[in-house]
Design a protein around this motif. Structure first.
Motif, PDB file in Angstrom:
ATOM      1  N   ARG A   1       0.833  -1.212   0.000  1.00  0.00           N
ATOM      2  CA  ARG A   1       0.000   0.000   0.000  1.00  0.00           C
ATOM      3  C   ARG A   1       0.868   1.262   0.000  1.00  0.00           C
ATOM      4  O   ARG A   1       0.575   2.226  -0.697  1.00  0.00           O
ATOM      5  CB  ARG A   1      -0.939  -0.005   1.202  1.00  0.00           C
ATOM      6  N   LYS A   2       1.951   1.229   0.764  1.00  0.00           N
ATOM      7  CA  LYS A   2       2.846   2.393   0.797  1.00  0.00           C
ATOM      8  C   LYS A   2       3.448   2.630  -0.589  1.00  0.00           C
ATOM      9  O   LYS A   2       3.508   3.763  -1.071  1.00  0.00           O
ATOM     10  CB  LYS A   2       3.964   2.203   1.814  1.00  0.00           C
ATOM     11  N   ALA A   3       3.897   1.554  -1.236  1.00  0.00           N
ATOM     12  CA  ALA A   3       4.489   1.672  -2.575  1.00  0.00           C
ATOM     13  C   ALA A   3       3.460   2.192  -3.572  1.00  0.00           C
ATOM     14  O   ALA A   3       3.773   3.010  -4.446  1.00  0.00           O
ATOM     15  CB  ALA A   3       5.032   0.328  -3.031  1.00  0.00           C
ATOM     16  N   HIS A   4       2.216   1.724  -3.451  1.00  0.00           N
ATOM     17  CA  HIS A   4       1.153   2.139  -4.372  1.00  0.00           C
ATOM     18  C   HIS A   4       0.833   3.617  -4.211  1.00  0.00           C
ATOM     19  O   HIS A   4       0.851   4.379  -5.181  1.00  0.00           O
ATOM     20  CB  HIS A   4      -0.092   1.295  -4.106  1.00  0.00           C
ATOM     21  N   PHE A   5       0.556   4.050  -2.995  1.00  0.00           N
ATOM     22  CA  PHE A   5       0.095   5.424  -2.779  1.00  0.00           C
ATOM     23  C   PHE A   5       1.207   6.461  -2.781  1.00  0.00           C
ATOM     24  O   PHE A   5       0.933   7.655  -2.897  1.00  0.00           O
ATOM     25  CB  PHE A   5      -0.729   5.498  -1.495  1.00  0.00           C
ATOM     26  N   SER A   6       2.466   6.039  -2.683  1.00  0.00           N
ATOM     27  CA  SER A   6       3.558   7.009  -2.784  1.00  0.00           C
ATOM     28  C   SER A   6       4.317   6.834  -4.100  1.00  0.00           C
ATOM     29  O   SER A   6       5.448   7.280  -4.237  1.00  0.00           O
ATOM     30  CB  SER A   6       4.509   6.872  -1.599  1.00  0.00           C
ATOM     31  N   ALA A   7       3.678   6.185  -5.071  1.00  0.00           N
ATOM     32  CA  ALA A   7       4.318   5.937  -6.367  1.00  0.00           C
ATOM     33  C   ALA A   7       4.529   7.245  -7.124  1.00  0.00           C
ATOM     34  O   ALA A   7       3.676   8.141  -7.067  1.00  0.00           O
ATOM     35  CB  ALA A   7       3.452   5.000  -7.206  1.00  0.00           C
ATOM     36  N   PRO A   8       5.644   7.362  -7.862  1.00  0.00           N
ATOM     37  CA  PRO A   8       5.864   8.559  -8.673  1.00  0.00           C
ATOM     38  C   PRO A   8       4.939   8.574  -9.893  1.00  0.00           C
ATOM     39  O   PRO A   8       4.340   7.554 -10.254  1.00  0.00           O
ATOM     40  CB  PRO A   8       7.328   8.432  -9.100  1.00  0.00           C
ATOM     41  N   SER A   9       4.840   9.718 -10.523  1.00  0.00           N
ATOM     42  CA  SER A   9       3.918   9.907 -11.646  1.00  0.00           C
ATOM     43  C   SER A   9       4.149   8.911 -12.784  1.00  0.00           C
ATOM     44  O   SER A   9       3.203   8.430 -13.398  1.00  0.00           O
ATOM     45  CB  SER A   9       4.051  11.331 -12.164  1.00  0.00           C
ATOM     46  N   SER A  10       5.405   8.574 -13.050  1.00  0.00           N
ATOM     47  CA  SER A  10       5.721   7.649 -14.142  1.00  0.00           C
ATOM     48  C   SER A  10       5.162   6.256 -13.870  1.00  0.00           C
ATOM     49  O   SER A  10       4.724   5.561 -14.790  1.00  0.00           O
ATOM     50  CB  SER A  10       7.231   7.562 -14.328  1.00  0.00           C
TER      51      SER A  10
ATOM     52  N   GLY B   1     -14.466  12.706 -10.778  1.00  0.00           N
ATOM     53  CA  GLY B   1     -13.343  11.800 -10.999  1.00  0.00           C
ATOM     54  C   GLY B   1     -13.803  10.366 -11.114  1.00  0.00           C
ATOM     55  O   GLY B   1     -14.591   9.892 -10.306  1.00  0.00           O
ATOM     56  N   ILE B   2     -13.314   9.670 -12.133  1.00  0.00           N
ATOM     57  CA  ILE B   2     -13.653   8.260 -12.357  1.00  0.00           C
ATOM     58  C   ILE B   2     -12.351   7.481 -12.395  1.00  0.00           C
ATOM     59  O   ILE B   2     -11.401   7.898 -13.073  1.00  0.00           O
ATOM     60  CB  ILE B   2     -14.383   8.092 -13.703  1.00  0.00           C
ATOM     61  N   HIS B   3     -12.308   6.358 -11.707  1.00  0.00           N
ATOM     62  CA  HIS B   3     -11.091   5.543 -11.721  1.00  0.00           C
ATOM     63  C   HIS B   3     -10.957   4.856 -13.083  1.00  0.00           C
ATOM     64  O   HIS B   3     -11.958   4.360 -13.626  1.00  0.00           O
ATOM     65  CB  HIS B   3     -11.133   4.503 -10.594  1.00  0.00           C
ATOM     66  N   PRO B   4      -9.748   4.817 -13.658  1.00  0.00           N
ATOM     67  CA  PRO B   4      -9.564   4.237 -15.001  1.00  0.00           C
ATOM     68  C   PRO B   4      -9.950   2.766 -15.114  1.00  0.00           C
ATOM     69  O   PRO B   4     -10.250   2.300 -16.209  1.00  0.00           O
ATOM     70  CB  PRO B   4      -8.071   4.408 -15.270  1.00  0.00           C
ATOM     71  N   SER B   5      -9.959   2.023 -14.005  1.00  0.00           N
ATOM     72  CA  SER B   5     -10.349   0.617 -14.080  1.00  0.00           C
ATOM     73  C   SER B   5     -11.841   0.462 -14.330  1.00  0.00           C
ATOM     74  O   SER B   5     -12.300  -0.612 -14.711  1.00  0.00           O
ATOM     75  CB  SER B   5      -9.976  -0.112 -12.786  1.00  0.00           C
ATOM     76  N   ASN B   6     -12.614   1.540 -14.145  1.00  0.00           N
ATOM     77  CA  ASN B   6     -14.063   1.485 -14.330  1.00  0.00           C
ATOM     78  C   ASN B   6     -14.507   1.966 -15.706  1.00  0.00           C
ATOM     79  O   ASN B   6     -15.700   2.167 -15.930  1.00  0.00           O
ATOM     80  CB  ASN B   6     -14.761   2.329 -13.249  1.00  0.00           C
TER      81      ASN B   6
ATOM     82  N   ARG C   1      -3.345  12.256 -12.169  1.00  0.00           N
ATOM     83  CA  ARG C   1      -2.563  11.176 -11.557  1.00  0.00           C
ATOM     84  C   ARG C   1      -2.450  11.322 -10.050  1.00  0.00           C
ATOM     85  O   ARG C   1      -2.393  10.330  -9.338  1.00  0.00           O
ATOM     86  CB  ARG C   1      -1.170  11.126 -12.158  1.00  0.00           C
ATOM     87  N   LYS C   2      -2.421  12.534  -9.556  1.00  0.00           N
ATOM     88  CA  LYS C   2      -2.273  12.737  -8.112  1.00  0.00           C
ATOM     89  C   LYS C   2      -3.453  12.146  -7.346  1.00  0.00           C
ATOM     90  O   LYS C   2      -3.284  11.596  -6.264  1.00  0.00           O
ATOM     91  CB  LYS C   2      -2.151  14.231  -7.814  1.00  0.00           C
ATOM     92  N   LYS C   3      -4.650  12.232  -7.934  1.00  0.00           N
ATOM     93  CA  LYS C   3      -5.855  11.706  -7.275  1.00  0.00           C
ATOM     94  C   LYS C   3      -6.283  10.337  -7.805  1.00  0.00           C
ATOM     95  O   LYS C   3      -7.335   9.829  -7.432  1.00  0.00           O
ATOM     96  CB  LYS C   3      -7.018  12.685  -7.450  1.00  0.00           C
TER      97      LYS C   3
END
Length: 137
Positions: free
Chosen positions: A15-24, A97-102, A74-76
């Motif tokens: 979860r930490k890696a996911h939510f603190s991931a860089p923009s790339s 805002g809509i999540h891209p998986s949806n 990407r930030k949200k």
């Protein structure tokens, strides 16, 4: 069973890696699946979402709506789709805002970089290339 010693299976670290991931990295995570027609045409299942792609929302309150992606936030972790918005009490309209998986991509904005990605992901082309290679001792 853990397959790779270098990758943690800890929920906390994931979860930490996911939510603190860089923009790339977020670009890659924020991928959407392709429609049946595009999947057959490009032999790829999903692709990172981009600003001028046309999408159909397939989950949630706005299911069935179609529109062009106006912003990839990407930030949200969301995308903003044209004409998917709500009115505020002061009369201003705000994109939802809509999540891209949806969403499902129904039309791609293609340029040379995007074509290169699709060529690289082409599963039928990669299997043909694999048959021609000989093993040398």
């Amino acid at each position: 069973m853990k397959f790779n010693a270098d990758v943690s299976s800890s929920r906390r670290k994931s979860r930490k890696a996911h939510f603190s991931a860089p923009s790339s990295v977020r670009r890659k995570i924020m991928s959407s699946s392709l429609s049946k027609e595009l999947r057959g045409k490009y032999n790829a299942r999903s692709i990172p979402i981009r600003k001028d792609d046309e999408v159909r929302i397939v989950r949630g309150k706005y299911k069935g709506r179609e529109g062009k992606v106006t912003q990839v936030y990407r930030k949200k972790w969301v995308i903003h789709v044209d004409r998917v918005q709500r009115d505020k009490s002061n009369g201003a309209s705000v994109p939802i805002g809509i999540h891209p998986s949806n969403v499902v991509v129904i039309n791609l904005k293609l340029d040379k970089d995007r074509r290169a990605i699709l060529d690289r992901k082409d599963r039928k082309k990669s299997t043909k290339a694999g048959e021609d290679v000989e093993m040398v001792d």
